[in-house]
Design an enzyme around this catalytic site. Structure first.
Site, PDB file in Angstrom:
ATOM      1  N   GLU A 195       5.262 -10.912  14.864  1.00 46.20           N
ATOM      2  CA  GLU A 195       4.688 -11.559  16.044  1.00 46.20           C
ATOM      3  C   GLU A 195       4.976 -13.068  15.991  1.00 46.20           C
ATOM      4  O   GLU A 195       5.391 -13.676  16.967  1.00 46.20           O
ATOM      5  CB  GLU A 195       3.180 -11.304  16.054  1.00 46.20           C
ATOM      6  CG  GLU A 195       2.562 -11.497  17.410  1.00 46.20           C
ATOM      7  CD  GLU A 195       1.093 -11.177  17.381  1.00 46.20           C
ATOM      8  OE1 GLU A 195       0.628 -10.568  16.389  1.00 46.20           O
ATOM      9  OE2 GLU A 195       0.413 -11.550  18.338  1.00 46.20           O
ATOM     10  N   ARG A 223       0.822  -1.217   0.000  1.00 43.17           N
ATOM     11  CA  ARG A 223       0.000   0.000   0.000  1.00 43.17           C
ATOM     12  C   ARG A 223       0.852   1.261   0.000  1.00 43.17           C
ATOM     13  O   ARG A 223       0.407   2.318  -0.443  1.00 43.17           O
ATOM     14  CB  ARG A 223      -0.988  -0.041   1.159  1.00 43.17           C
ATOM     15  CG  ARG A 223      -2.067  -1.107   0.964  1.00 43.17           C
ATOM     16  CD  ARG A 223      -2.972  -1.234   2.155  1.00 43.17           C
ATOM     17  NE  ARG A 223      -2.290  -1.620   3.362  1.00 43.17           N
ATOM     18  CZ  ARG A 223      -1.990  -2.881   3.694  1.00 43.17           C
ATOM     19  NH1 ARG A 223      -2.319  -3.862   2.891  1.00 43.17           N
ATOM     20  NH2 ARG A 223      -1.350  -3.154   4.820  1.00 43.17           N
TER      21      ARG A 223
HETATM   22  P1  AMP Z   1       4.894  -2.797  11.641  1.00 48.18           P
HETATM   23  O1  AMP Z   1       6.137  -3.364  11.024  1.00 48.18           O
HETATM   24  O2  AMP Z   1       4.426  -3.570  12.826  1.00 48.18           O
HETATM   25  O3  AMP Z   1       5.054  -1.317  11.934  1.00 48.18           O
HETATM   26  O4  AMP Z   1       3.729  -2.941  10.586  1.00 48.18           O
HETATM   27  C1  AMP Z   1       3.613  -2.015   9.551  1.00 48.18           C
HETATM   28  C2  AMP Z   1       3.295  -2.666   8.240  1.00 48.18           C
HETATM   29  O5  AMP Z   1       2.285  -3.645   8.366  1.00 48.18           O
HETATM   30  C3  AMP Z   1       2.803  -1.643   7.255  1.00 48.18           C
HETATM   31  O6  AMP Z   1       3.358  -1.928   5.979  1.00 48.18           O
HETATM   32  C4  AMP Z   1       1.297  -1.789   7.272  1.00 48.18           C
HETATM   33  O7  AMP Z   1       0.768  -1.720   5.968  1.00 48.18           O
HETATM   34  C5  AMP Z   1       1.040  -3.147   7.898  1.00 48.18           C
HETATM   35  N1  AMP Z   1       0.158  -3.107   9.084  1.00 48.18           N
HETATM   36  C6  AMP Z   1       0.486  -3.436  10.346  1.00 48.18           C
HETATM   37  N2  AMP Z   1      -0.556  -3.355  11.170  1.00 48.18           N
HETATM   38  C7  AMP Z   1      -1.587  -2.930  10.413  1.00 48.18           C
HETATM   39  C8  AMP Z   1      -2.977  -2.627  10.690  1.00 48.18           C
HETATM   40  N3  AMP Z   1      -3.486  -2.742  11.920  1.00 48.18           N
HETATM   41  N4  AMP Z   1      -3.743  -2.208   9.664  1.00 48.18           N
HETATM   42  C9  AMP Z   1      -3.221  -2.080   8.419  1.00 48.18           C
HETATM   43  N5  AMP Z   1      -1.949  -2.356   8.100  1.00 48.18           N
HETATM   44  C10 AMP Z   1      -1.139  -2.777   9.081  1.00 48.18           C
END
Ligand code: AMP
Length: 187
Positions: free
Chosen positions: A112, A75
């Site tokens: 996770e 995205r």
């Molecule tokens: P993180 O590495 O945990 O910061 O996760 C970020 C990535 O995962 C981004 O590329 C987001 O598109 C996706 N992502 C993680 N959590 C969500 C969520 N609750 N809703 C939408 N996209 C998420």
């Protein structure tokens, strides 16, 4: 008693935060139980709102403050391409493992459950190019941290990092410090 409107906040002020908040859908238990997926497709699909958000990101950083935009799969590509076009610069994709056709640098990070790997072409940046990194959602910050590392390894200089939506309670911003985070909406 009068009802207080739900408070919305973000690094570009309440109006921009409200614009994003009004065009994000919460999808419970996607992609797995316990996760509330923040679906920004309604924002992407609304021409006026999408343009306002893209223009705000360019204005926030300054049109002359970056030479190229990085979007994180998938995205992030949507946002990155629009910003690059608006600013008259190019776009570089950071992709999930195994998708890039030529020599790439890879960075892995913990999820996770298990591990994820992101990649960027080794020749993606001209040395010293200032790179604006964008994604849709900042959660734990693992994806962004790996991407920022990849940019530097490939010879770029991180000029800024913007997300449309930040999940504040997951403390991604703290994990990325001292890199400043520009989030249009923090929930
Ligand atoms: P993180 O590495 O945990 O910061 O996760 C970020 C990535 O995962 C981004 O590329 C987001 O598109 C996706 N992502 C993680 N959590 C969500 C969520 N609750 N809703 C939408 N996209 C998420």
């Amino acid at each position: 008693m009068t009802e207080t409107p739900t408070e919305v906040r973000g690094d570009s002020g309440p109006l921009t935060a409200q614009l994003v908040a009004s065009r994000v859908l919460d999808v419970p238990d996607f992609p797995k139980p316990g996760i509330v997926f923040k679906d920004l497709m309604p924002l992407f699909a609304d021409g006026a709102a999408f343009r306002a958000v893209v223009d705000e990101i360019v204005d926030h950083h300054g049109r002359d403050s970056f030479d190229v935009v990085v979007g994180i799969e998938a995205r992030g590509f949507v946002v990155a391409a629009a910003i690059a076009y608006a600013a008259g610069v190019g776009v570089v994709p950071v992709r999930k493992a195994g998708k890039l056709p030529r020599a790439a640098y890879a960075a892995s990070y913990a999820l996770e459950y298990g591990e994820a790997t992101l990649e960027v072409h080794q020749d993606a940046f001209t040395a010293g190019h200032r790179v604006l990194v964008v994604d849709d959602v900042l959660a734990t910050g693992g994806t962004a941290k790996a991407t920022l590392e990849l940019v530097e390894r490939a010879g770029g200089t991180v000029a800024g990092f913007t997300v449309l939506l930040e999940l504040g309670f997951l403390k991604g911003r703290e994990r990325l410090a001292p890199q400043p985070v520009h989030a249009l909406l923090t929930v």
